[in-house]
Motif scaffolding. Structure first.
Motif, PDB file in Angstrom:
ATOM      1  N   ASP A 368      17.889  13.182  10.298  1.00 44.41           N
ATOM      2  CA  ASP A 368      19.176  12.501  10.187  1.00 44.41           C
ATOM      3  C   ASP A 368      19.280  11.728   8.880  1.00 44.41           C
ATOM      4  OD1 ASP A 368      17.146  10.823  11.170  1.00 44.41           O
ATOM      5  OD2 ASP A 368      18.550   9.537  12.259  1.00 44.41           O
ATOM      6  N   VAL A 369      18.270  10.921   8.568  1.00 42.66           N
ATOM      7  CA  VAL A 369      18.351  10.104   7.353  1.00 42.66           C
ATOM      8  C   VAL A 369      18.020  10.909   6.103  1.00 42.66           C
ATOM      9  CG1 VAL A 369      18.021   7.888   8.490  1.00 42.66           C
ATOM     10  CG2 VAL A 369      16.013   9.214   7.813  1.00 42.66           C
ATOM     11  N   ILE A 370      17.149  11.919   6.214  1.00 37.94           N
ATOM     12  CA  ILE A 370      16.834  12.749   5.048  1.00 37.94           C
ATOM     13  C   ILE A 370      18.059  13.538   4.601  1.00 37.94           C
ATOM     14  CG2 ILE A 370      15.545  14.775   4.261  1.00 37.94           C
ATOM     15  CD1 ILE A 370      13.200  13.803   5.994  1.00 37.94           C
ATOM     16  N   SER A 371      18.728  14.178   5.547  1.00 35.51           N
ATOM     17  CA  SER A 371      19.783  15.127   5.203  1.00 35.51           C
ATOM     18  C   SER A 371      21.164  14.500   5.108  1.00 35.51           C
ATOM     19  CB  SER A 371      19.802  16.266   6.229  1.00 35.51           C
ATOM     20  OG  SER A 371      18.560  16.934   6.257  1.00 35.51           O
ATOM     21  N   MET A 372      21.445  13.480   5.892  1.00 36.46           N
ATOM     22  CA  MET A 372      22.784  12.888   5.872  1.00 36.46           C
ATOM     23  C   MET A 372      22.722  11.376   6.059  1.00 36.46           C
ATOM     24  SD  MET A 372      24.465  13.920   9.566  1.00 36.46           S
ATOM     25  CE  MET A 372      25.615  12.546   9.418  1.00 36.46           C
ATOM     26  N   GLY A 373      21.662  10.769   5.510  1.00 34.62           N
ATOM     27  CA  GLY A 373      21.501   9.324   5.668  1.00 34.62           C
ATOM     28  C   GLY A 373      22.636   8.524   5.079  1.00 34.62           C
ATOM     29  N   GLY A 374      23.161   8.948   3.920  1.00 32.77           N
ATOM     30  CA  GLY A 374      24.272   8.229   3.304  1.00 32.77           C
ATOM     31  C   GLY A 374      25.520   8.304   4.154  1.00 32.77           C
ATOM     32  N   THR A 375      25.782   9.473   4.715  1.00 35.05           N
ATOM     33  CA  THR A 375      26.953   9.652   5.586  1.00 35.05           C
ATOM     34  C   THR A 375      26.787   8.864   6.874  1.00 35.05           C
ATOM     35  OG1 THR A 375      27.297  11.855   4.653  1.00 35.05           O
ATOM     36  CG2 THR A 375      28.367  11.374   6.759  1.00 35.05           C
ATOM     37  N   LEU A 376      25.582   8.862   7.431  1.00 34.81           N
ATOM     38  CA  LEU A 376      25.306   8.069   8.636  1.00 34.81           C
ATOM     39  C   LEU A 376      25.605   6.591   8.382  1.00 34.81           C
ATOM     40  CD1 LEU A 376      22.102   8.420  10.840  1.00 34.81           C
ATOM     41  CD2 LEU A 376      23.118   6.202  10.360  1.00 34.81           C
ATOM     42  N   LEU A 377      25.116   6.075   7.264  1.00 38.51           N
ATOM     43  CA  LEU A 377      25.347   4.672   6.928  1.00 38.51           C
ATOM     44  C   LEU A 377      26.835   4.387   6.772  1.00 38.51           C
ATOM     45  CD1 LEU A 377      22.446   4.329   4.352  1.00 38.51           C
ATOM     46  CD2 LEU A 377      22.645   3.000   6.461  1.00 38.51           C
ATOM     47  N   ARG A 378      27.549   5.323   6.144  1.00 38.29           N
ATOM     48  CA  ARG A 378      28.980   5.106   5.934  1.00 38.29           C
ATOM     49  C   ARG A 378      29.741   5.153   7.263  1.00 38.29           C
ATOM     50  NH1 ARG A 378      32.013   7.360   0.687  1.00 38.29           N
ATOM     51  NH2 ARG A 378      30.360   6.073  -0.179  1.00 38.29           N
ATOM     52  N   LEU A 556      28.073  20.908   9.980  1.00 37.49           N
ATOM     53  CA  LEU A 556      26.685  21.296   9.746  1.00 37.49           C
ATOM     54  C   LEU A 556      26.198  20.718   8.421  1.00 37.49           C
ATOM     55  CD1 LEU A 556      26.816  25.072  10.793  1.00 37.49           C
ATOM     56  CD2 LEU A 556      26.284  23.083  12.216  1.00 37.49           C
ATOM     57  N   TYR A 557      25.026  20.090   8.457  1.00 35.98           N
ATOM     58  CA  TYR A 557      24.450  19.529   7.236  1.00 35.98           C
ATOM     59  C   TYR A 557      23.190  20.285   6.842  1.00 35.98           C
ATOM     60  CZ  TYR A 557      21.257  17.069  10.487  1.00 35.98           C
ATOM     61  OH  TYR A 557      20.330  16.772  11.459  1.00 35.98           O
ATOM     62  N   ARG A 558      22.797  20.119   5.594  1.00 34.42           N
ATOM     63  CA  ARG A 558      21.522  20.615   5.092  1.00 34.42           C
ATOM     64  C   ARG A 558      20.896  19.506   4.259  1.00 34.42           C
ATOM     65  NH1 ARG A 558      22.734  26.853   3.010  1.00 34.42           N
ATOM     66  NH2 ARG A 558      22.934  27.777   5.077  1.00 34.42           N
ATOM     67  N   GLY A 559      19.783  19.799   3.625  1.00 31.28           N
ATOM     68  CA  GLY A 559      19.198  18.791   2.748  1.00 31.28           C
ATOM     69  C   GLY A 559      17.694  18.707   2.799  1.00 31.28           C
ATOM     70  N   ALA A 560      17.104  18.910   3.975  1.00 32.54           N
ATOM     71  CA  ALA A 560      15.648  18.799   4.076  1.00 32.54           C
ATOM     72  C   ALA A 560      14.963  19.959   3.369  1.00 32.54           C
ATOM     73  CB  ALA A 560      15.230  18.761   5.546  1.00 32.54           C
ATOM     74  N   TRP A 561      15.562  21.144   3.421  1.00 33.93           N
ATOM     75  CA  TRP A 561      14.925  22.323   2.844  1.00 33.93           C
ATOM     76  C   TRP A 561      15.766  22.981   1.761  1.00 33.93           C
ATOM     77  CZ3 TRP A 561      10.038  22.454   4.183  1.00 33.93           C
ATOM     78  CH2 TRP A 561       9.653  21.857   5.390  1.00 33.93           C
ATOM     79  N   GLN A 562      17.061  22.791   1.769  1.00 38.05           N
ATOM     80  CA  GLN A 562      17.940  23.347   0.739  1.00 38.05           C
ATOM     81  C   GLN A 562      19.316  22.699   0.878  1.00 38.05           C
ATOM     82  OE1 GLN A 562      19.289  27.334   3.218  1.00 38.05           O
ATOM     83  NE2 GLN A 562      19.295  27.383   1.024  1.00 38.05           N
ATOM     84  N   GLU A 563      20.302  23.178   0.088  1.00 38.02           N
ATOM     85  CA  GLU A 563      21.644  22.618   0.156  1.00 38.02           C
ATOM     86  C   GLU A 563      22.656  23.749   0.227  1.00 38.02           C
ATOM     87  OE1 GLU A 563      23.765  20.648   1.299  1.00 38.02           O
ATOM     88  OE2 GLU A 563      22.913  18.907   0.268  1.00 38.02           O
ATOM     89  N   TRP A 564      23.861  23.422   0.672  1.00 36.33           N
ATOM     90  CA  TRP A 564      24.937  24.413   0.712  1.00 36.33           C
ATOM     91  C   TRP A 564      25.328  24.820  -0.698  1.00 36.33           C
ATOM     92  CZ3 TRP A 564      25.809  26.347   5.318  1.00 36.33           C
ATOM     93  CH2 TRP A 564      25.638  25.554   6.454  1.00 36.33           C
ATOM     94  N   ASP A 565      25.722  26.093  -0.887  1.00 45.56           N
ATOM     95  CA  ASP A 565      26.295  26.519  -2.160  1.00 45.56           C
ATOM     96  C   ASP A 565      27.624  25.803  -2.356  1.00 45.56           C
ATOM     97  OD1 ASP A 565      24.223  28.214  -2.773  1.00 45.56           O
ATOM     98  OD2 ASP A 565      25.180  29.987  -1.886  1.00 45.56           O
ATOM     99  N   ILE A 566      27.979  25.574  -3.606  1.00 49.17           N
ATOM    100  CA  ILE A 566      29.146  24.752  -3.917  1.00 49.17           C
ATOM    101  C   ILE A 566      30.430  25.337  -3.343  1.00 49.17           C
ATOM    102  CG2 ILE A 566      29.873  25.735  -6.123  1.00 49.17           C
ATOM    103  CD1 ILE A 566      29.238  22.014  -5.499  1.00 49.17           C
ATOM    104  N   ASP A 567      30.531  26.664  -3.298  1.00 47.42           N
ATOM    105  CA  ASP A 567      31.765  27.278  -2.799  1.00 47.42           C
ATOM    106  C   ASP A 567      31.856  27.231  -1.279  1.00 47.42           C
ATOM    107  OD1 ASP A 567      30.821  30.252  -1.764  1.00 47.42           O
ATOM    108  OD2 ASP A 567      29.655  29.560  -3.466  1.00 47.42           O
ATOM    109  N   GLN A 568      30.721  26.919  -0.599  1.00 52.78           N
ATOM    110  CA  GLN A 568      30.728  26.845   0.868  1.00 52.78           C
ATOM    111  C   GLN A 568      31.148  25.470   1.381  1.00 52.78           C
ATOM    112  OE1 GLN A 568      26.493  28.035   1.162  1.00 52.78           O
ATOM    113  NE2 GLN A 568      27.192  29.670   2.518  1.00 52.78           N
ATOM    114  N   ILE A 569      31.012  24.452   0.568  1.00 56.93           N
ATOM    115  CA  ILE A 569      31.187  23.070   1.017  1.00 56.93           C
ATOM    116  C   ILE A 569      32.625  22.815   1.450  1.00 56.93           C
ATOM    117  CG2 ILE A 569      31.087  20.642   0.302  1.00 56.93           C
ATOM    118  CD1 ILE A 569      28.825  21.480  -1.641  1.00 56.93           C
ATOM    119  N   GLU A 570      32.774  22.210   2.627  1.00 57.19           N
ATOM    120  CA  GLU A 570      34.098  21.872   3.150  1.00 57.19           C
ATOM    121  C   GLU A 570      34.304  20.361   3.253  1.00 57.19           C
ATOM    122  OE1 GLU A 570      35.656  24.803   6.257  1.00 57.19           O
ATOM    123  OE2 GLU A 570      33.483  25.073   6.414  1.00 57.19           O
TER     124      GLU A 570
END
Length: 641
Positions: A368-378, A556-570
């Protein structure tokens, strides 16, 4: 397949929506061969592989045996490889793997099973390997060879440098291969340095070959295998020389193939009416030319294979640029839970209801904090009712000395505060320390040690939530999904109990917003299974008509192992320098994973370093495309269930 795609792809490729459908298709192909050979009155000779890739194929073969009467009495098997040295009853033994996943559940005769012997004396290895090849010939040769592929491009244990004519032999394992295997052996230092393997030439002798690959982590090596020149630096490329080979992929593993990533370069027809395809093409062009989107010209499109896109657009380049630029700009929001009393026409999330009840699923206690910690805090700062569900205990990722340290603390604390007549905790410490002192590399922890390690991870997760401003007694949910609780890196398949636990939590909380890990490159497979549990739970609730689901969005989030491609991000949630620092502090609360994670995967950096690099890279790409500049960005894709 279009002829242009065939020119790019040097072997036949089949792409399935997911590894489940692909595995079932491969299993049915094997079953058809077995039945055909039985009808002819002769054996079916199968070459089998190990690792995570074929496990679902084996599960389907077992189901076909139990439920549809598929018999393996006419089957002879030869496995590709085995670590050396390796006892057959070791947890990491491929003998044990094959029996646990397949042989113990079907009617194949014991004498028809052949697996390289990791106990052969070193001085007898050469003769043993010669005899293994001879046994294959005596069986009539392999009818169908099943393969996975390693990140180095190895098939079997044929590492880079293996020639097309190589035969069964003892080989020294590549560092990358040993790193990838480290989790199975609880540390790279415990991974054998050598292995017995059928050679590339031995594999190419098979009448038919199926090579399978799942997940984004295999996409790059799949591209080299399918589209690159044959070379011993990527042994899998020699499969191009075989007349009857198939490469079977899921969507993720096929992502880097030209026909998927840049079909316009292969001369393939593209659906320019599809906004996602247009966005992919325009962002690719801007990054290829290192230009902001709004500076792309007609000439840029025409000279880089995108003249058709420009021709089908109702405007010139500038109008197309503005359209895609606006789409990307609309993904950016500082209000991941929706901005109250605001026009949400062009925002990724709904303004109402506000505040929302948010449920964040975390496969391990720190995702949770690795992949979307900033969003969780917000989300917390903006007043939403945030809950976090930790799907697994994460107990196997704790070093033994951490368990001893905590057991020692309990004993000392107990000695200081224990009342007369109470049972001393010193006995627990003695049991734990004695077990760990005698524990062999790769041995499964005792139930007590597993519990202590699970409590360590649980305490760290609670500490991170407190830093975020949440009361863990009210907002933390520790699911301890049963599929994980094996004490081993290799887990059980997802089961009904896992799904029901997830359904019960969803029904109890009835969230308006769900976050789940979509990072399927996790090399240990836990993220994949955890996501499957959520998806199956949601689909089942939808079929049952759960009213609250009509007002629930899943991100759906990513971050621990990779990130979404820029064109996939919503949805792109920007992070300031201060927010990135707060996120890092939350990750630091997971002390057992600090400095040196037990299972780091191929990336040896700490998880906070990986997360920050990915957040900064995403922000940098947005900046380079001409969008606002931020310190970091966390990215999400919406799952339309």
């Amino acid at each position: 397949m279009h002829s242009a795609a065939r020119a790019q792809e040097r072997v036949p490729v089949q792409v399935y929506p997911d590894s489940e459908q692909a595995s079932v298709a491969v299993a049915r192909q094997i079953a058809d061969l077995i039945r055909a050979r039985a009808a002819e009155g002769r054996p079916a000779v199968l070459g089998l592989a190990t690792g995570s890739t074929p496990t679902r194929v084996y599960e389907e073969l077992v189901r076909l045996h139990r439920e549809e009467g598929l018999s393996f009495r006419n089957v002879v098997t030869f496995n590709l490889d085995e670590y050396f040295p390796m006892a057959p009853d070791s947890l990491q033994s491929y003998v044990r793997f094959m029996h646990e996943y397949l042989f113990d559940h079907i009617d194949v005769p014991a004498g028809s099973i052949h697996i390289p012997d990791g106990t052969v004396p070193a001085e007898q290895v050469a003769e043993y390997c010669r005899r293994y090849e001879e046994q294959i010939r005596e069986a009539g040769g392999i009818d169908l060879q099943l393969l996975g592929i390693g990140r180095t491009g190895h098939i079997g244990f044929n590492e880079p440098g293996s020639g097309a004519r190589s035969r069964t032999r003892l080989i020294t394992l590549d560092h990358i291969t040993r790193t990838d295997a480290a989790s199975d052996f609880y540390g790279e230092e415990n991974v054998p340095r050598r292995a017995l393997t059928m050679g590339v030439g031995s594999i190419l002798d098979a009448r038919q070959i199926i090579m399978m690959a799942w997940g984004e982590g295999k996409a790059a090596v799949v591209k080299r295998t399918v589209e690159g020149e044959p070379t011993d630096s990527v042994p899998a490329t020699y499969l191009q020389q075989h007349p009857a080979v198939q490469v079977v992929l899921d969507e993720a593993a096929a992502a880097e193939l030209t026909r998927r990533k840049t079909p316009w370069l292969a001369g393939l027809d593209s659906n320019w009416q599809d906004a996602a395809t247009v966005r992919k093409a325009v962002t690719w062009l801007a990054r290829q030319l290192q230009k902001p989107i709004l500076k792309l010209t007609d000439e840029d499109y025409n000279e880089n294979g995108l003249s058709d896109l420009l021709a089908t657009s109702d405007t010139q380049a500038y109008g197309l640029n503005i359209r895609v630029f606006n789409e990307l700009q609309h993904t950016i929001t500082g209000w991941p839970g929706g901005k109250p009393n605001a026009d949400d026409t062009h925002r990724p999330e709904r303004a109402a209801p506000f505040p929302k009840r948010v449920l964040i699923f975390s496969p391990h206690p720190d995702d949770d904090v690795i992949s979307m910690g900033g969003t969780l805090l917000r989300l917390v700062d903006q007043g939403h009712e945030v809950h976090v569900a930790y799907q697994t205990s994460g107990n196997i990722a704790v070093f033994d000395d951490e368990a001893i340290r905590f057991a020692d603390f309990v004993a000392d604390y107990d000695q200081a505060l224990r009342l007369p007549g109470e049972q001393p905790a010193e006995q627990l410490y003695q049991r734990i320390s004695e077990f760990l002192r005698r524990k062999a590399p790769g041995q499964v922890d005792s139930a007590e040690v597993q519990q202590i390690k699970g409590l360590i991870r649980r305490g760290e997760a609670k500490s991170a939530l407190r830093l975020a401003g949440l009361d863990p007694d009210e907002r933390a949910h520790f699911l301890d999904l049963p599929f994980y609780e094996t004490g081993r890196v290799r887990k059980k398949p997802i089961g009904e109990e896992d799904i029901q636990i997830t359904i019960d939590l969803l029904n109890r909380l009835q969230p308006q917003q769900i976050y789940a890990a979509g990072d399927l490159s996790d090399p240990h497979g836990t993220h994949r299974v955890c996501l499957a549990a959520i998806m199956q739970a949601v689909q089942r609730l939808k079929a049952e008509g759960a009213a609250w689901l009509q007002d629930c969005w899943v991100w759906l989030y990513r971050g621990a192992w990779q990130e979404w491609d820029i064109d996939q991000i919503e949805m792109a949630v920007p992070l300031s320098p201060q927010e990135l620092t707060r996120k890092r502090r939350a990750i630091f609360k997971h002390q057992s994973q600090k400095d040196r994670p037990l299972f780091p995967g191929a990336d040896q950096r700490e998880f906070w370093q990986r997360a920050e690099e990915r957040n900064r890279t995403t922000a940098k790409i947005y900046d380079q495309l001409g969008l606002p500049e931020y310190e970091g960005i966390e990215a999400f894709v919406r799952w339309q269930y």
